[in-house]
Design a protein around this motif. Structure first.
Motif, PDB file in Angstrom:
ATOM      1  N   UNK A  40      18.854  26.263  37.342  1.00 54.13           N
ATOM      2  CA  UNK A  40      19.143  27.643  37.735  1.00 54.13           C
ATOM      3  C   UNK A  40      20.640  27.680  38.058  1.00 54.13           C
ATOM      4  N   UNK A  41      21.410  28.341  37.222  1.00 47.83           N
ATOM      5  CA  UNK A  41      22.867  28.267  37.334  1.00 47.83           C
ATOM      6  C   UNK A  41      23.435  29.576  37.869  1.00 47.83           C
ATOM      7  N   UNK A  42      24.233  29.436  38.922  1.00 48.67           N
ATOM      8  CA  UNK A  42      24.981  30.557  39.498  1.00 48.67           C
ATOM      9  C   UNK A  42      26.434  30.395  39.079  1.00 48.67           C
ATOM     10  N   UNK A  43      27.012  31.440  38.505  1.00 53.98           N
ATOM     11  CA  UNK A  43      28.419  31.387  38.108  1.00 53.98           C
ATOM     12  C   UNK A  43      29.199  32.472  38.842  1.00 53.98           C
ATOM     13  N   UNK A  44      30.490  32.231  39.007  1.00 50.02           N
ATOM     14  CA  UNK A  44      31.350  33.264  39.568  1.00 50.02           C
ATOM     15  C   UNK A  44      32.708  33.229  38.879  1.00 50.02           C
ATOM     16  N   UNK A  45      33.407  34.335  39.009  1.00 47.65           N
ATOM     17  CA  UNK A  45      34.763  34.486  38.486  1.00 47.65           C
ATOM     18  C   UNK A  45      35.390  35.652  39.217  1.00 47.65           C
ATOM     19  N   UNK A  46      36.713  35.720  39.202  1.00 47.38           N
ATOM     20  CA  UNK A  46      37.389  36.780  39.943  1.00 47.38           C
ATOM     21  C   UNK A  46      37.081  38.161  39.396  1.00 47.38           C
ATOM     22  N   UNK A  47      36.912  38.285  38.081  1.00 43.79           N
ATOM     23  CA  UNK A  47      36.778  39.575  37.420  1.00 43.79           C
ATOM     24  C   UNK A  47      35.306  39.897  37.151  1.00 43.79           C
ATOM     25  N   UNK A  48      34.846  41.033  37.645  1.00 40.16           N
ATOM     26  CA  UNK A  48      33.433  41.401  37.517  1.00 40.16           C
ATOM     27  C   UNK A  48      33.012  41.539  36.056  1.00 40.16           C
ATOM     28  N   UNK A  49      33.830  42.202  35.264  1.00 39.26           N
ATOM     29  CA  UNK A  49      33.476  42.394  33.860  1.00 39.26           C
ATOM     30  C   UNK A  49      33.474  41.060  33.110  1.00 39.26           C
ATOM     31  N   UNK A  50      34.446  40.208  33.415  1.00 45.15           N
ATOM     32  CA  UNK A  50      34.551  38.926  32.707  1.00 45.15           C
ATOM     33  C   UNK A  50      33.364  38.017  33.033  1.00 45.15           C
ATOM     34  N   UNK A  51      32.924  38.001  34.291  1.00 49.35           N
ATOM     35  CA  UNK A  51      31.813  37.126  34.642  1.00 49.35           C
ATOM     36  C   UNK A  51      30.512  37.649  34.042  1.00 49.35           C
ATOM     37  N   UNK A  52      30.394  38.966  33.939  1.00 49.09           N
ATOM     38  CA  UNK A  52      29.206  39.537  33.290  1.00 49.09           C
ATOM     39  C   UNK A  52      29.183  39.191  31.804  1.00 49.09           C
TER      40      UNK A  52
END
Length: 263
Positions: A33-45
């Protein structure tokens, strides 16, 4: 080899592209079960959608979070706790600071590099440690750089902060080992990411050369005579983050094709 990652909760920061993305993909393929994050909401989506298309598995959570900001880390850990209550693996990753000579950087640039590349690791471990303890043991992998063994010209900010991350991980390995939390540092050499391309382009511009010429010159110094692929790096990370790794902790491992000659 059975890695034992199926059903494990894994958090990967700065995972919208490059090494973080590749690690997230490898963990998904292993059933985590992988949780990812990034600064930019659109980019992480977009990254989450691409990961799901490539691996055939859903991303558990895709969260916009700038790891240089303490409140963002708090929100990230709170969302993970609300969804899963525990964490089995944590990847400490953040975008690299700007390149340039020492004299070109102000106090503000040093402070930003500190917040993004060193203090983020401190805060992430602090935030997720209760969830890792709840899991009854866990794995932490920090992404640093081959510069911890051999400083890279023109990357003074990265050289200094990555060495600090390495020291932090070595210290945590000693403190957290008795709790079954294994802590290691993975150091990319020349891995073919957007970040490396940008660095090659910056060097090419400074020297009045083509990026391809810079790449060929660098590849000639690598015993394997090529840049590494992010997937090659990710496979090593997946092992260190897994239950198959039962006795490797406190180590700094270079994934560099043999580039660094230091013992």
């Amino acid at each position: 080899m059975e890695l034992g990652l199926d059903g494990k909760v894994c958090v990967v920061t700065a995972a919208s592209k490059g090494i973080g993305y590749a690690i997230a993909a490898e963990l998904l393929r292993e059933g985590a079960h992988v949780v990812i994050c990034s600064r930019d909401r659109e980019r992480v989506a977009q990254a989450a959608a691409k990961l799901e298309e490539e691996t055939g598995r859903p991303v558990a959570l895709a969260i916009a979070a700038d790891v240089s900001q303490p409140e963002a880390i708090h929100r990230l850990s709170a969302e993970v706790e609300n969804r899963f209550d525990r964490v089995h693996a944590l990847v400490l990753n953040a975008g690299g600071p700007p390149s340039g000579p020492f004299a070109s950087f102000s106090d503000e640039a040093w402070e930003q590099a500190f917040q993004t590349n060193l203090l983020s690791a401190v805060r992430l471990v602090r935030a997720f440690l209760p969830l890792m303890r709840r899991a009854g043991g866990a794995r932490i992998v920090a992404i640093a750089s081959s510069s911890v063994k051999e400083p890279i010209p023109g990357l003074v900010l990265s050289n200094v902060m990555r060495a600090g991350v390495q020291a932090l991980m070595k210290t945590l390995a000693v403190e957290l080992g008795p709790e079954g939390i294994l802590v290691n540092t993975l150091c990319p050499g020349r891995i073919a990411t957007d970040r490396l391309r940008e660095l090659d382009e910056a060097r090419a511009a400074r020297e009045g050369r083509s990026r391809e010429d810079v790449q060929r010159e660098t590849e000639a110094l690598i015993p394997l005579r090529r840049y590494g692929a992010p997937a090659e790096f990710a496979r090593v990370a997946a092992f260190l983050l897994s239950e198959a790794n039962t006795y490797v902790t406190g180590q700094t491992l270079l994934i560099d094709g043999g580039l660094v000659k230091a013992l």
